[in-house]
Design a protein around this motif. Structure first.
Motif, PDB file in Angstrom:
ATOM      1  N   LEU A 145     -11.061 -51.200  -7.090  1.00  0.00           N
ATOM      2  CA  LEU A 145     -10.246 -50.186  -6.442  1.00  0.00           C
ATOM      3  C   LEU A 145      -9.601 -49.295  -7.486  1.00  0.00           C
ATOM      4  O   LEU A 145      -9.314 -49.727  -8.606  1.00  0.00           O
ATOM      5  CB  LEU A 145      -9.136 -50.816  -5.593  1.00  0.00           C
ATOM      6  CG  LEU A 145      -9.510 -51.652  -4.372  1.00  0.00           C
ATOM      7  CD1 LEU A 145      -8.241 -52.134  -3.670  1.00  0.00           C
ATOM      8  CD2 LEU A 145     -10.378 -50.866  -3.406  1.00  0.00           C
ATOM      9  N   ALA A 156      -4.322 -55.108  -1.577  1.00  0.00           N
ATOM     10  CA  ALA A 156      -3.970 -53.702  -1.800  1.00  0.00           C
ATOM     11  C   ALA A 156      -2.640 -53.370  -1.134  1.00  0.00           C
ATOM     12  O   ALA A 156      -1.804 -52.654  -1.710  1.00  0.00           O
ATOM     13  CB  ALA A 156      -5.076 -52.798  -1.263  1.00  0.00           C
ATOM     14  N   SER A 197     -11.909 -46.951  -2.877  1.00  0.00           N
ATOM     15  CA  SER A 197     -12.838 -48.018  -3.215  1.00  0.00           C
ATOM     16  C   SER A 197     -13.800 -47.558  -4.305  1.00  0.00           C
ATOM     17  O   SER A 197     -14.282 -46.426  -4.295  1.00  0.00           O
ATOM     18  CB  SER A 197     -13.625 -48.451  -1.977  1.00  0.00           C
ATOM     19  OG  SER A 197     -14.663 -49.349  -2.331  1.00  0.00           O
ATOM     20  N   LEU A 230     -13.150 -51.349   4.101  1.00  0.00           N
ATOM     21  CA  LEU A 230     -12.265 -50.681   3.148  1.00  0.00           C
ATOM     22  C   LEU A 230     -12.064 -49.227   3.538  1.00  0.00           C
ATOM     23  O   LEU A 230     -10.943 -48.704   3.463  1.00  0.00           O
ATOM     24  CB  LEU A 230     -12.846 -50.780   1.734  1.00  0.00           C
ATOM     25  CG  LEU A 230     -12.943 -52.180   1.126  1.00  0.00           C
ATOM     26  CD1 LEU A 230     -13.556 -52.105  -0.266  1.00  0.00           C
ATOM     27  CD2 LEU A 230     -11.595 -52.857   1.072  1.00  0.00           C
ATOM     28  N   LEU A 233      -8.038 -49.122   4.126  1.00  0.00           N
ATOM     29  CA  LEU A 233      -7.293 -48.766   2.912  1.00  0.00           C
ATOM     30  C   LEU A 233      -6.321 -47.605   3.118  1.00  0.00           C
ATOM     31  O   LEU A 233      -5.236 -47.602   2.519  1.00  0.00           O
ATOM     32  CB  LEU A 233      -8.251 -48.447   1.761  1.00  0.00           C
ATOM     33  CG  LEU A 233      -8.872 -49.654   1.044  1.00  0.00           C
ATOM     34  CD1 LEU A 233      -9.782 -49.177  -0.088  1.00  0.00           C
ATOM     35  CD2 LEU A 233      -7.811 -50.604   0.496  1.00  0.00           C
ATOM     36  N   TRP A 260      -5.301 -45.473  -2.104  1.00  0.00           N
ATOM     37  CA  TRP A 260      -6.374 -46.348  -2.572  1.00  0.00           C
ATOM     38  C   TRP A 260      -7.738 -45.705  -2.376  1.00  0.00           C
ATOM     39  O   TRP A 260      -7.980 -45.023  -1.383  1.00  0.00           O
ATOM     40  CB  TRP A 260      -6.337 -47.678  -1.824  1.00  0.00           C
ATOM     41  CG  TRP A 260      -5.161 -48.541  -2.139  1.00  0.00           C
ATOM     42  CD1 TRP A 260      -4.107 -48.835  -1.331  1.00  0.00           C
ATOM     43  CD2 TRP A 260      -4.915 -49.225  -3.378  1.00  0.00           C
ATOM     44  NE1 TRP A 260      -3.215 -49.664  -1.977  1.00  0.00           N
ATOM     45  CE2 TRP A 260      -3.684 -49.926  -3.235  1.00  0.00           C
ATOM     46  CE3 TRP A 260      -5.611 -49.317  -4.593  1.00  0.00           C
ATOM     47  CZ2 TRP A 260      -3.143 -50.700  -4.254  1.00  0.00           C
ATOM     48  CZ3 TRP A 260      -5.062 -50.091  -5.605  1.00  0.00           C
ATOM     49  CH2 TRP A 260      -3.856 -50.766  -5.447  1.00  0.00           C
TER      50      TRP A 260
END
Length: 308
Positions: A49, A15, A57, A69, A73, A55
Motif C-alpha cells: 500500500l 490500513a 493499493s 481493496l 480503502l 490509501w
C-alpha cells in the motif's frame, strides 16, 4: 465471510488502524504488511500500500484482494477537517427496502450482509432511525467480521422506543439515543447503558447538521447511516452524504416500504448523477457512489466492475 473478503480484510483493517496513528502514517510513504500490521517500507521491501492523501493499493490487478481493496480503502483513511458520512441501503429491483408489512430480513443476500458488517467495522458510529429499530430490532454489531463494534446512534426524537429494545439493553456496544431538544426524558426511560443527547429539531425534525457536528466533536470520523429509508433520505436531502452504497437485490417486491425519497428536480438534467463504481456482491449489485462528484463521465475510470 467470503473467500475474497477473508483474504483482503486483515489488510483493510490494518490500513484503518494505521490511518488513526500519526506516529506511523506518513503522506507519500509506502507500507509492507506482515499479516497483522503495516510498517513503512525499507529498501528491498515489497510494499502493498501507499498513502498519498488516501490509501492506494500497489498490488497487481490479478491479486485476489484487489477488488475488495478498491471498494473499502477509500473508507479507511483519516479525516482532516470533517467526517466522512457514508449512507447504505439494500433494496429490491423496484426500489423497496421492505414489504408493505415491514419485513426486511433479508432483502439482500449473505454476501451483502457481510459487506454491511465490514462497513460497520470501518465506521466509528452507525446511525439508524426509530422506525428501523421498531421494525427490525437490529443489533448493529460486527459479529460477522473481525472488527470493533461502532457506537450505535439511535434517532428517537420523541422517545417512542421502549427501553427493552436490544440496542438499549444488550450491552454489546456503546449506544447514543438522540432526542429532540426540550423533549423530557422520564426517569423510567433512562438507563446506565444509554447516553442521551438532545439535538435541535426545527419544524419537528432533528437538525442533522448539528448532529453530525456533535458526533465529529466526539471523535467520530466515519459515520455510517444505515437506515431506514426515511433516515437515509433525510441525510441525503440535507446534503450531508459523502458516499452512498446502494445494494440492489435481483427480485421484485411489488409494493412495500420505499428506499430513497428526496425532493425531485424539475428537469432530468438537474438530477444528481454521481459516477458509480459497480460491484457484484454474490447475486446482488452494489453501486458505490461518490456523492461529492457530479462528473457525467461514462468512461472505464468511473465504472469499475468487480466480483466479490
Amino acid at each position: 465471510m467470503t473467500h475474497q473478503h477473508s483474504q483482503a480484510w486483515p489488510l483493510i483493517r490494518a490500513a484503518a488502524r494505521t490511518a488513526r496513528d500519526s506516529t506511523v502514517l506518513k503522506n507519500g510513504a509506502r507500507y509492507v504488511f506482515d499479516g497483522e500490521t503495516l510498517t513503512a517500507a525499507a529498501a528491498g521491501d515489497h510494499p502493498v500500500l501507499a498513502f498519498e492523501n488516501g490509501w492506494r493499493s500497489l498490488l497487481p490487478p490479478s491479486d485476489p484482494r484487489q477488488a475488495c481493496l478498491d471498494l473499502y480503502l477509500p473508507l479507511a483513511g483519516p479525516r482532516a477537517n470533517t467526517p466522512l458520512v457514508l449512507a447504505q441501503l439494500g433494496q429490491s429491483l423496484d426500489g423497496f427496502i421492505a414489504t408493505a408489512g415491514g419485513q426486511s430480513h433479508f432483502v439482500t443476500g449473505p454476501t451483502s450482509i457481510v459487506h454491511l458488517h465490514i462497513l460497520r467495522a470501518l465506521s466509528d458510529c452507525v446511525i439508524v432511525g426509530a422506525g428501523t429499530v421498531a421494525a427490525d430490532n437490529p443489533r448493529l454489531t460486527t459479529r460477522l467480521v473481525d472488527g470493533p463494534n461502532p457506537v450505535r446512534v439511535v434517532l428517537d426524537p420523541q422517545l417512542r422506543l421502549p427501553i427493552s429494545c436490544g440496542v438499549f439493553s444488550d450491552g454489546q456496544a456503546p449506544t447514543l439515543r438522540v432526542r429532540a431538544r426540550n423533549v423530557t426524558l422520564p426517569g423510567a426511560r433512562g438507563s446506565a447503558d444509554i447516553e442521551d443527547l438532545e439535538i435541535g429539531a426545527p419544524s419537528g425534525k432533528l437538525d442533522l447538521h448539528e448532529l453530525v457536528n456533535e458526533l465529529w466533536s466526539r471523535g467520530m470520523q466515519t459515520i455510517l447511516v444505515e437506515g431506514g429509508g426515511v433516515t437515509v433520505s433525510a441525510f441525503l436531502a440535507a446534503g450531508l452524504v459523502d458516499r452512498m452504497h446502494i445494494v440492489v437485490a435481483p427480485f421484485v417486491i411489488g409494493e412495500g416500504r420505499p428506499g430513497l425519497r428526496v425532493p425531485s428536480a424539475a428537469k432530468l438534467e438537474d438530477c444528481v448523477r454521481p459516477p458509480p463504481r459497480v460491484y457484484a456482491l454474490g447475486s446482488d449489485v452494489l453501486f458505490d457512489c461518490d456523492m461529492r462528484s457530479h462528473s457525467q463521465s461514462e468512461s472505464g475510470s468511473s465504472v469499475i466492475r468487480r466480483v466479490l
